[in-house]
Scaffold this motif. Structure first.
Motif, PDB file in Angstrom:
ATOM      1  N   LEU A 150      -4.494   7.101   5.088  1.00  0.00           N
ATOM      2  CA  LEU A 150      -3.930   5.980   5.840  1.00  0.00           C
ATOM      3  C   LEU A 150      -4.954   4.843   5.936  1.00  0.00           C
ATOM      4  CD1 LEU A 150      -1.753   4.735   7.698  1.00  0.00           C
ATOM      5  CD2 LEU A 150      -2.760   6.022   9.591  1.00  0.00           C
ATOM      6  N   ALA A 151      -6.198   5.200   6.240  1.00  0.00           N
ATOM      7  CA  ALA A 151      -7.254   4.180   6.346  1.00  0.00           C
ATOM      8  C   ALA A 151      -7.434   3.460   5.017  1.00  0.00           C
ATOM      9  CB  ALA A 151      -8.568   4.833   6.777  1.00  0.00           C
ATOM     10  N   ARG A 152      -7.405   4.208   3.926  1.00  0.00           N
ATOM     11  CA  ARG A 152      -7.582   3.592   2.605  1.00  0.00           C
ATOM     12  C   ARG A 152      -6.435   2.623   2.297  1.00  0.00           C
ATOM     13  NH1 ARG A 152      -7.787   7.305  -2.684  1.00  0.00           N
ATOM     14  NH2 ARG A 152      -5.630   7.530  -2.085  1.00  0.00           N
ATOM     15  N   VAL A 162     -11.389   0.214   9.937  1.00  0.00           N
ATOM     16  CA  VAL A 162     -10.279   1.152   9.713  1.00  0.00           C
ATOM     17  C   VAL A 162     -10.661   2.576  10.107  1.00  0.00           C
ATOM     18  CG1 VAL A 162      -8.936  -0.195   8.052  1.00  0.00           C
ATOM     19  CG2 VAL A 162     -10.711   1.328   7.216  1.00  0.00           C
ATOM     20  N   LEU A 163     -11.951   2.918   9.956  1.00  0.00           N
ATOM     21  CA  LEU A 163     -12.371   4.262  10.394  1.00  0.00           C
ATOM     22  C   LEU A 163     -12.199   4.403  11.903  1.00  0.00           C
ATOM     23  CD1 LEU A 163     -15.523   5.057   8.244  1.00  0.00           C
ATOM     24  CD2 LEU A 163     -13.346   6.276   8.267  1.00  0.00           C
ATOM     25  N   GLY A 199       0.849  -1.201   0.000  1.00  0.00           N
ATOM     26  CA  GLY A 199       0.000   0.000   0.000  1.00  0.00           C
ATOM     27  C   GLY A 199       0.876   1.239   0.000  1.00  0.00           C
ATOM     28  N   MET A 200       0.335   2.318  -0.554  1.00  0.00           N
ATOM     29  CA  MET A 200       1.158   3.530  -0.617  1.00  0.00           C
ATOM     30  C   MET A 200       0.343   4.751  -0.197  1.00  0.00           C
ATOM     31  SD  MET A 200       4.008   4.127  -3.373  1.00  0.00           S
ATOM     32  CE  MET A 200       5.100   5.539  -3.328  1.00  0.00           C
ATOM     33  N   VAL A 201       0.952   5.613   0.622  1.00  0.00           N
ATOM     34  CA  VAL A 201       0.337   6.887   1.004  1.00  0.00           C
ATOM     35  C   VAL A 201       1.220   7.993   0.445  1.00  0.00           C
ATOM     36  CG1 VAL A 201      -0.400   8.376   2.915  1.00  0.00           C
ATOM     37  CG2 VAL A 201      -0.616   5.886   3.120  1.00  0.00           C
TER      38      VAL A 201
END
Ligand SMILES: Nc1ncnc2c1ncn2[C@@H]1O[C@H](COP(=O)(O)OP(=O)(O)OP(=O)(O)O)[C@@H](O)[C@H]1O
Ligand SMILES: [Mg+2]
Length: 245
Positions: free
Chosen positions: A147-149, A120-121, A83-85
């Motif tokens: 971050l949650a996504r 995640v929320l 995953g990437m932010v």
């Protein structure tokens, strides 16, 4: 070792010298690694190589038992479980918080999606914001949605590119603490790149100092900066632009 990067080298087309030179790093499961370096040192390029957005000229990357790339293999980005932010969070402006998070869960059943979004929320403490659009959120809240996504599909590895650079200094300090807590509570392995030594000190278990595409130093924050203060004391340190590197 969970992640094994060996002899990684890369250059952009037309570049005079190698952008990344013989990069070697092993990372334990659940570890938070910071890559610290000046602008142009190759930090984002390393993340792009790990995510599969660039193909190395040589070397290999293993995540768990899976080979991401080597002389003979190349795993497509969407198959890597990475995953990437991004710095600008890259939220979809026409989608609500909930829809943004669901986006990465297309193969999940409706029930599973709903459950995971709520989980995640709660993790990022945005339960009351799920129907809002990104423009209705503060910078810090947008960052938590990003971050949650990224966390929603349960990635093996999370990559952050300059995650704090759009936040003001006070928020930056608060978010560091929160981010470390969230990452440690999920047990996800993560790598974040920054040019801010205080970000590295506050968040990372180990720091890689990158200079002109090469590792100049590698160690715990204490080993790198020679300080013996605790994480909580370090979290209170005001951000300061990289001075040592
Ligand atoms: N698409 C590209 N084509 C050619 N050269 C590139 C490309 N992207 C980056 N570079 C060059 O590669 C080097 C490393 O760039 P990279 O973006 O990895 O640096 P960085 O450490 O992330 O910098 P910053 O802190 O400014 O984001 C730089 O010299 C840059 O000019
Ligand atoms: Mg960069």
């Amino acid at each position: 070792m969970f992640i094994h990067i060996r002899n990684l080298a890369f250059n952009y087309q037309g570049a005079d010298e190698q952008t990344i030179k013989d990069f070697n790093l092993t990372i334990d499961q659940g570890e938070i690694i910071s890559i610290l370096g000046e602008s142009g040192s190759g930090k984002s390029t390393i993340l792009r190589l790990i995510a599969g957005l660039e193909m190395p000229t040589s070397g290999n990357i293993m995540v768990g038992d899976h080979c991401m790339c080597s002389n003979s293999t190349f795993t497509q980005p969407e198959k890597r479980g990475v995953g990437m932010v991004f710095q600008d969070y890259a939220l979809f402006p026409h989608m609500t918080v909930e829809e943004n998070i669901k986006f990465g869960l297309q193969k999940w059943s409706r029930k599973e999606k709903k459950q995971r979004v709520l989980e995640v929320l709660e993790l990022v403490n945005l339960q009351d914001y799920r129907k809002r659009y990104p423009f209705e959120l503060s910078g810090g809240q947008q960052q938590r949605v990003a971050l949650a996504r990224a966390l929603a599909p349960k990635p093996k590895l999370l990559l952050f590119d300059e995650p704090f650079s759009n936040l003001d200094a006070d928020l930056q300090i608060r978010i560091r603490e929160e981010l470390r807590r969230i990452l440690k509570s999920t047990g996800v392995t993560s790598i974040f790149v920054t040019h801010d030594q205080d970000d590295s000190q506050a968040l990372a278990d180990r720091i890689v100092v990158l200079r002109s595409g090469e590792i100049a130093d590698l160690g715990t924050p204490n080993e790198i900066f020679g300080t013996d203060c605790s994480f909580s004391e370090r979290l209170a340190v005001k951000p300061r632009v990289l001075s040592r590197v």
